[in-house]
Motif scaffolding. Sequence first.
Motif, PDB file in Angstrom:
ATOM      1  N   GLN A 107       3.387   7.390  10.026  1.00 49.39           N
ATOM      2  CA  GLN A 107       2.168   6.247  10.247  1.00 49.39           C
ATOM      3  C   GLN A 107       0.930   6.524   9.927  1.00 49.39           C
ATOM      4  OE1 GLN A 107       3.261   3.192  11.509  1.00 49.39           O
ATOM      5  NE2 GLN A 107       5.205   4.510  11.091  1.00 49.39           N
ATOM      6  N   PHE A 108       0.475   8.019   9.861  1.00 51.60           N
ATOM      7  CA  PHE A 108      -0.687   8.358   9.414  1.00 51.60           C
ATOM      8  C   PHE A 108      -0.602   8.119   7.987  1.00 51.60           C
ATOM      9  CE2 PHE A 108      -3.621  12.007   7.677  1.00 51.60           C
ATOM     10  CZ  PHE A 108      -5.019  11.048   8.541  1.00 51.60           C
ATOM     11  N   ALA A 109       0.453   8.247   7.062  1.00 52.42           N
ATOM     12  CA  ALA A 109       0.486   7.927   5.792  1.00 52.42           C
ATOM     13  C   ALA A 109       0.519   6.375   5.511  1.00 52.42           C
ATOM     14  CB  ALA A 109       1.773   8.606   5.127  1.00 52.42           C
ATOM     15  N   ALA A 110       1.136   5.731   6.528  1.00 47.85           N
ATOM     16  CA  ALA A 110       1.255   4.369   6.575  1.00 47.85           C
ATOM     17  C   ALA A 110      -0.173   3.781   6.515  1.00 47.85           C
ATOM     18  CB  ALA A 110       2.076   3.782   7.400  1.00 47.85           C
ATOM     19  N   GLY A 111      -1.067   4.281   7.358  1.00 49.53           N
ATOM     20  CA  GLY A 111      -2.424   3.872   7.174  1.00 49.53           C
ATOM     21  C   GLY A 111      -3.206   3.689   6.176  1.00 49.53           C
ATOM     22  N   ALA A 112      -2.925   4.528   5.412  1.00 48.01           N
ATOM     23  CA  ALA A 112      -3.612   4.653   4.051  1.00 48.01           C
ATOM     24  C   ALA A 112      -2.860   3.582   3.029  1.00 48.01           C
ATOM     25  CB  ALA A 112      -3.358   6.086   3.235  1.00 48.01           C
ATOM     26  N   ALA A 113      -1.779   3.372   3.130  1.00 48.82           N
ATOM     27  CA  ALA A 113      -1.129   2.410   2.374  1.00 48.82           C
ATOM     28  C   ALA A 113      -1.830   0.831   3.073  1.00 48.82           C
ATOM     29  CB  ALA A 113       0.218   2.357   2.413  1.00 48.82           C
ATOM     30  N   ALA A 119      -2.494  -7.718   4.420  1.00 50.38           N
ATOM     31  CA  ALA A 119      -1.509  -8.257   5.435  1.00 50.38           C
ATOM     32  C   ALA A 119      -0.461  -7.277   5.739  1.00 50.38           C
ATOM     33  CB  ALA A 119      -0.763  -9.369   4.726  1.00 50.38           C
ATOM     34  N   SER A 120      -0.799  -5.927   5.861  1.00 48.30           N
ATOM     35  CA  SER A 120      -0.001  -4.861   6.354  1.00 48.30           C
ATOM     36  C   SER A 120       0.987  -4.551   5.761  1.00 48.30           C
ATOM     37  CB  SER A 120       0.327  -5.197   7.933  1.00 48.30           C
ATOM     38  OG  SER A 120      -0.791  -5.187   8.692  1.00 48.30           O
ATOM     39  N   ILE A 121       1.296  -5.183   4.392  1.00 45.24           N
ATOM     40  CA  ILE A 121       2.480  -4.903   3.564  1.00 45.24           C
ATOM     41  C   ILE A 121       2.489  -3.612   3.264  1.00 45.24           C
ATOM     42  CG2 ILE A 121       3.470  -5.293   1.397  1.00 45.24           C
ATOM     43  CD1 ILE A 121       2.015  -8.080   1.269  1.00 45.24           C
ATOM     44  N   GLY A 122       1.477  -2.439   2.875  1.00 47.81           N
ATOM     45  CA  GLY A 122       1.839  -1.413   2.360  1.00 47.81           C
ATOM     46  C   GLY A 122       2.272  -0.345   3.751  1.00 47.81           C
ATOM     47  N   ALA A 123       1.731  -0.949   5.010  1.00 46.70           N
ATOM     48  CA  ALA A 123       2.312  -0.040   6.120  1.00 46.70           C
ATOM     49  C   ALA A 123       3.473  -0.494   6.378  1.00 46.70           C
ATOM     50  CB  ALA A 123       1.377  -0.326   7.518  1.00 46.70           C
ATOM     51  N   HIS A 124       4.043  -1.405   6.476  1.00 47.63           N
ATOM     52  CA  HIS A 124       5.212  -1.980   6.948  1.00 47.63           C
ATOM     53  C   HIS A 124       6.580  -1.315   5.784  1.00 47.63           C
ATOM     54  CE1 HIS A 124       4.209  -4.206   9.812  1.00 47.63           C
ATOM     55  NE2 HIS A 124       3.858  -5.456   9.397  1.00 47.63           N
ATOM     56  N   ALA A 125       5.826  -1.385   4.272  1.00 53.02           N
ATOM     57  CA  ALA A 125       6.840  -0.901   3.313  1.00 53.02           C
ATOM     58  C   ALA A 125       7.012   0.782   3.604  1.00 53.02           C
ATOM     59  CB  ALA A 125       6.035  -1.057   1.952  1.00 53.02           C
ATOM     60  N   VAL A 126       5.857   1.207   3.960  1.00 50.70           N
ATOM     61  CA  VAL A 126       6.189   2.817   4.148  1.00 50.70           C
ATOM     62  C   VAL A 126       6.995   3.039   5.421  1.00 50.70           C
ATOM     63  CG1 VAL A 126       4.980   4.852   4.902  1.00 50.70           C
ATOM     64  CG2 VAL A 126       4.019   3.642   3.052  1.00 50.70           C
ATOM     65  N   ALA A 327      -3.480   9.659   2.148  1.00 52.33           N
ATOM     66  CA  ALA A 327      -2.872   9.541   0.993  1.00 52.33           C
ATOM     67  C   ALA A 327      -2.022  10.973   0.504  1.00 52.33           C
ATOM     68  CB  ALA A 327      -3.869   9.124  -0.162  1.00 52.33           C
ATOM     69  N   LEU A 328      -2.696  11.971   0.554  1.00 55.47           N
ATOM     70  CA  LEU A 328      -2.037  13.106   0.574  1.00 55.47           C
ATOM     71  C   LEU A 328      -0.849  13.553   1.299  1.00 55.47           C
ATOM     72  CD1 LEU A 328      -5.294  15.476   0.537  1.00 55.47           C
ATOM     73  CD2 LEU A 328      -3.860  14.754  -1.432  1.00 55.47           C
ATOM     74  N   VAL A 329      -0.779  12.881   2.618  1.00 56.29           N
ATOM     75  CA  VAL A 329       0.411  13.026   3.496  1.00 56.29           C
ATOM     76  C   VAL A 329       1.628  12.181   2.987  1.00 56.29           C
ATOM     77  CG1 VAL A 329       1.225  12.463   5.908  1.00 56.29           C
ATOM     78  CG2 VAL A 329      -0.752  13.848   5.712  1.00 56.29           C
ATOM     79  N   LEU A 330       1.229  10.956   2.586  1.00 55.97           N
ATOM     80  CA  LEU A 330       2.094  10.031   1.826  1.00 55.97           C
ATOM     81  C   LEU A 330       2.809  10.596   0.341  1.00 55.97           C
ATOM     82  CD1 LEU A 330       3.235   7.098   1.878  1.00 55.97           C
ATOM     83  CD2 LEU A 330       1.293   6.372   0.349  1.00 55.97           C
ATOM     84  N   SER A 331       1.738  11.281  -0.395  1.00 56.42           N
ATOM     85  CA  SER A 331       2.655  11.906  -1.294  1.00 56.42           C
ATOM     86  C   SER A 331       3.448  13.069  -1.045  1.00 56.42           C
ATOM     87  CB  SER A 331       1.405  12.322  -2.186  1.00 56.42           C
ATOM     88  OG  SER A 331       0.516  11.479  -2.701  1.00 56.42           O
ATOM     89  N   ALA A 332       3.098  13.824   0.261  1.00 50.60           N
ATOM     90  CA  ALA A 332       3.965  14.855   0.618  1.00 50.60           C
ATOM     91  C   ALA A 332       5.039  14.336   1.036  1.00 50.60           C
ATOM     92  CB  ALA A 332       2.858  15.652   1.471  1.00 50.60           C
ATOM     93  N   LEU A 333       5.069  13.087   1.853  1.00 53.57           N
ATOM     94  CA  LEU A 333       6.371  12.818   2.505  1.00 53.57           C
ATOM     95  C   LEU A 333       7.409  12.150   1.286  1.00 53.57           C
ATOM     96  CD1 LEU A 333       4.920  10.888   5.591  1.00 53.57           C
ATOM     97  CD2 LEU A 333       6.260  12.884   5.462  1.00 53.57           C
ATOM     98  N   VAL A 334       6.615  11.574   0.075  1.00 58.64           N
ATOM     99  CA  VAL A 334       7.401  11.160  -1.123  1.00 58.64           C
ATOM    100  C   VAL A 334       8.188  12.392  -1.629  1.00 58.64           C
ATOM    101  CG1 VAL A 334       7.614  10.055  -2.880  1.00 58.64           C
ATOM    102  CG2 VAL A 334       6.442   8.967  -1.245  1.00 58.64           C
ATOM    103  N   GLN A 335       7.299  13.542  -1.729  1.00 62.01           N
ATOM    104  CA  GLN A 335       7.718  14.502  -2.433  1.00 62.01           C
ATOM    105  C   GLN A 335       8.917  15.204  -1.878  1.00 62.01           C
ATOM    106  OE1 GLN A 335       6.329  15.538  -5.453  1.00 62.01           O
ATOM    107  NE2 GLN A 335       7.750  17.292  -5.762  1.00 62.01           N
ATOM    108  N   ARG A 336       8.916  15.127  -0.639  1.00 64.35           N
ATOM    109  CA  ARG A 336       9.747  15.801   0.447  1.00 64.35           C
ATOM    110  C   ARG A 336      11.178  15.017   0.645  1.00 64.35           C
ATOM    111  NH1 ARG A 336       6.660  19.621   4.692  1.00 64.35           N
ATOM    112  NH2 ARG A 336       5.576  20.881   3.086  1.00 64.35           N
ATOM    113  N   LYS A 337      11.079  13.684  -0.024  1.00 64.79           N
ATOM    114  CA  LYS A 337      12.100  12.653   0.348  1.00 64.79           C
ATOM    115  C   LYS A 337      12.165  12.127   1.581  1.00 64.79           C
ATOM    116  CE  LYS A 337      14.772  14.615  -3.676  1.00 64.79           C
ATOM    117  NZ  LYS A 337      15.857  15.164  -4.139  1.00 64.79           N
ATOM    118  N   VAL A 338      11.069  12.223   2.385  1.00 70.34           N
ATOM    119  CA  VAL A 338      11.182  11.799   3.701  1.00 70.34           C
ATOM    120  C   VAL A 338      11.163  10.168   3.578  1.00 70.34           C
ATOM    121  CG1 VAL A 338       9.834  11.633   5.927  1.00 70.34           C
ATOM    122  CG2 VAL A 338      10.209  13.872   4.959  1.00 70.34           C
ATOM    123  N   LEU A 339      10.412   9.577   2.663  1.00 71.66           N
ATOM    124  CA  LEU A 339      10.086   8.340   2.323  1.00 71.66           C
ATOM    125  C   LEU A 339      11.059   7.966   1.110  1.00 71.66           C
ATOM    126  CD1 LEU A 339       6.442   7.875   3.129  1.00 71.66           C
ATOM    127  CD2 LEU A 339       8.309   7.422   4.449  1.00 71.66           C
TER     128      LEU A 339
END
Length: 339
Positions: A107-113, A119-126, A327-339
Amino acid sequence: MSLLPLDDAPGRLPTGRSLTPPPVRFRARAPRLLRSALVTLPLLLIGVWAAVDWQTAYNGTTRLGSADPWWLLVALFFTCLGWLSAPCIRQGALPERLPAGLLIASQFAAGAANHVLPASIGAHAVTLRFLQGRGIPLARATASLALYSAVKPIARTLVLLVFLVAFPDLLLTGRLVPDQRTALLVAGAVTLALAGTAVLVTTVRPLRRPLLDALRCALTDVRVLHTRPARILALWGGAAAAPLIQASVLFAVGAALGLSLSWVQVAFAFLAASTAVGAVPAPGGIGPVDAAVVFAMVALGAPMDLSATAVIGYRVLTVWLPLLPGALVLSALVQRKVL
């Protein structure tokens, strides 16, 4: 006469062989390239947005430099507290228990998105990707997003009504009461949105099945969730507390700058403004909500310059401060395949 075997003769292919090798390497590299692009995309979008809107962040940070540091610490405390409200509501909208650490990080990463796409599209997608990664079926994950989106404005409106009942003097100024034209515009926008959704569901067949499945799942989950007191508290308590925490950040920033409005007045101005124009599809509500908050604070007796400065400072703390870490947390979650 050629001494070559028939299978090795010129112009002939050996049995079972092909001139075109199977695209194994391309298929193996494609997911890696896509994941690498997804890792760098948040940072790229943040960089573009920073280049476009850097003046706002610079002015807000400069003005906060001369503010009372103790009140700014209070504002920072409520800002950090607000980061926990979204995970609380997300957990309350889902029967399954999610890992707390990963939920907060997502959710911290979703806040950046959320501050990049409208319209909260980025947060909902994450969040949707995170829930599916936790094994939540698509219909249930979509239903939880719909419940999250529905509960937040309902809870905010209920809190606003409580303020109106508890503090009726706040409405003595007629400038905060919407006129008939504004009410008709809001009603027309809501009607068009509902009609457009109904037309899409009835005419676009590929959308009908998943939407109906999500609706059935949502109705089932709502009944299940409201039999669990912990989920009720997380869902409705978190949704009601979120705007009050945001209003507390705005009040603390205003107090640091010398704004004379009380917490009740600032909270009412924030609730009224975000309820009135919160549905405008701007990234993170930036723009329409800011203008409406400034207008409401001025209507309650605050100076225009201090109101605008307080809102800019509020945006610096709630948007720009967590933007790069998010944004860094979002990238890290993608890198670790959490997202």
